[in-house]
Design a protein around this motif. Structure first.
Motif, PDB file in Angstrom:
ATOM      1  N   ILE A  69      47.254 -31.236  -6.941  1.00 42.48           N
ATOM      2  CA  ILE A  69      48.402 -30.443  -7.738  1.00 42.48           C
ATOM      3  C   ILE A  69      47.836 -29.240  -7.700  1.00 42.48           C
ATOM      4  O   ILE A  69      46.692 -28.711  -7.722  1.00 42.48           O
ATOM      5  N   THR A  70      48.835 -28.086  -7.174  1.00 40.31           N
ATOM      6  CA  THR A  70      48.418 -26.770  -7.259  1.00 40.31           C
ATOM      7  C   THR A  70      49.667 -25.772  -7.992  1.00 40.31           C
ATOM      8  O   THR A  70      50.809 -26.415  -7.987  1.00 40.31           O
ATOM      9  N   GLY A  71      49.352 -24.890  -8.185  1.00 41.07           N
ATOM     10  CA  GLY A  71      50.183 -23.875  -8.831  1.00 41.07           C
ATOM     11  C   GLY A  71      49.464 -22.714  -9.306  1.00 41.07           C
ATOM     12  O   GLY A  71      48.269 -22.492  -9.117  1.00 41.07           O
ATOM     13  N   THR A  73      49.841 -21.494 -12.563  1.00 42.96           N
ATOM     14  CA  THR A  73      49.436 -21.721 -13.629  1.00 42.96           C
ATOM     15  C   THR A  73      49.707 -23.205 -13.891  1.00 42.96           C
ATOM     16  O   THR A  73      50.975 -23.551 -13.633  1.00 42.96           O
ATOM     17  N   VAL A  74      48.467 -23.659 -14.533  1.00 39.32           N
ATOM     18  CA  VAL A  74      48.816 -25.058 -14.926  1.00 39.32           C
ATOM     19  C   VAL A  74      48.238 -25.176 -16.234  1.00 39.32           C
ATOM     20  O   VAL A  74      47.358 -24.722 -16.856  1.00 39.32           O
ATOM     21  N   SER A  89      52.829 -27.544 -14.208  1.00 35.11           N
ATOM     22  CA  SER A  89      52.471 -26.632 -13.054  1.00 35.11           C
ATOM     23  C   SER A  89      53.412 -25.654 -12.761  1.00 35.11           C
ATOM     24  O   SER A  89      54.647 -26.168 -12.581  1.00 35.11           O
ATOM     25  N   ALA A  94      55.154 -24.923  -7.180  1.00 33.60           N
ATOM     26  CA  ALA A  94      54.067 -25.663  -7.642  1.00 33.60           C
ATOM     27  C   ALA A  94      54.051 -26.950  -6.493  1.00 33.60           C
ATOM     28  O   ALA A  94      55.293 -27.162  -6.117  1.00 33.60           O
ATOM     29  N   TYR A  96      52.449 -31.084  -5.485  1.00 28.66           N
ATOM     30  CA  TYR A  96      51.893 -32.289  -5.972  1.00 28.66           C
ATOM     31  C   TYR A  96      51.843 -33.243  -4.851  1.00 28.66           C
ATOM     32  O   TYR A  96      53.112 -33.152  -3.966  1.00 28.66           O
ATOM     33  N   THR A 113      58.495 -25.380 -11.333  1.00 31.38           N
ATOM     34  CA  THR A 113      57.805 -26.198 -12.255  1.00 31.38           C
ATOM     35  C   THR A 113      57.797 -27.462 -12.081  1.00 31.38           C
ATOM     36  O   THR A 113      58.624 -28.295 -11.554  1.00 31.38           O
TER      37      THR A 113
END
Length: 186
Positions: A69-71, A73-74, A89, A94, A96, A113
């Motif tokens: 998972i990247t983003g 802000t999480v 995320s 973002a 996944y 999101t």
């Protein structure tokens, strides 16, 4: 209490709860993923045990086995019992991904999101939402994936402002390949 690039033992409950959340998405996961260590990488972390909220900022990358998972802000929230309720995320987009089985390709999901509702086994992709699975694509303003029942719903993101309104969903479904014995000779 704000932490930058380090954690204290007070943050342990949130980190343990994060592990419980990530292991819950088994329908999109290799069985061995839940036994793998969880790694969280971010530029900074803010952990509030009293409120049950952890916020990771700056090129956040969370991995566990084949799951990633990247983003930008999480945010992870948990209830009073310490169970994860939601992780969110946010990114541009973002992202996944997870390998559902050894013989299956990685499932990829995108959205500005991405929310994972742990107790409901549901992943919600909002704004520029897209899921790619075995060459099939699903795109729309909002995509909801029930990981337990393996049901995808795509459509408008009502009540939510989106950056690129899409009045219709767009799906591309690949034809199933027939086994060689079923194909007629030509």
């Amino acid at each position: 209490m704000k932490f930058a690039n380090h954690f204290t033992f007070r943050a342990l409950p949130l980190l343990v709860a994060l592990g419980a959340t990530l292991t819950g998405s088994a329908a999109w996961a290799l069985p061995s993923d839940r036994d793998q260590p969880i790694r969280v990488q971010a530029d900074s972390a803010e952990l509030d045990d009293r409120k049950g909220v952890a916020v990771y900022r700056g090129d956040v990358v969370i991995t566990q086995g084949s799951m990633k998972i990247t983003g930008d802000t999480v945010t992870i929230t948990q209830n009073a019992q310490g169970d994860i309720e939601v992780f969110t995320s946010v990114g541009k987009p973002a992202y996944y991904e997870q390998k559902p089985a050894v013989d299956k390709p990685v499932v990829k999901a995108y959205g500005l999101t991405i929310q994972y509702f742990a107790a409901k086994d549901r992943i919600v992709l909002i704004d520029q939402a897209k899921v790619v699975q075995e060459g099939n694509t699903f795109e729309g303003e909002k995509i909801v994936y029930d990981t337990q029942r393996q049901i995808v719903n795509a459509g408008r993101a009502t009540g939510t402002q989106v950056t690129a309104p899409r009045p219709r969903i767009d799906m591309v479904i690949q034809p199933r390949k027939k086994p060689a014995a079923e194909q007629a000779p030509q």
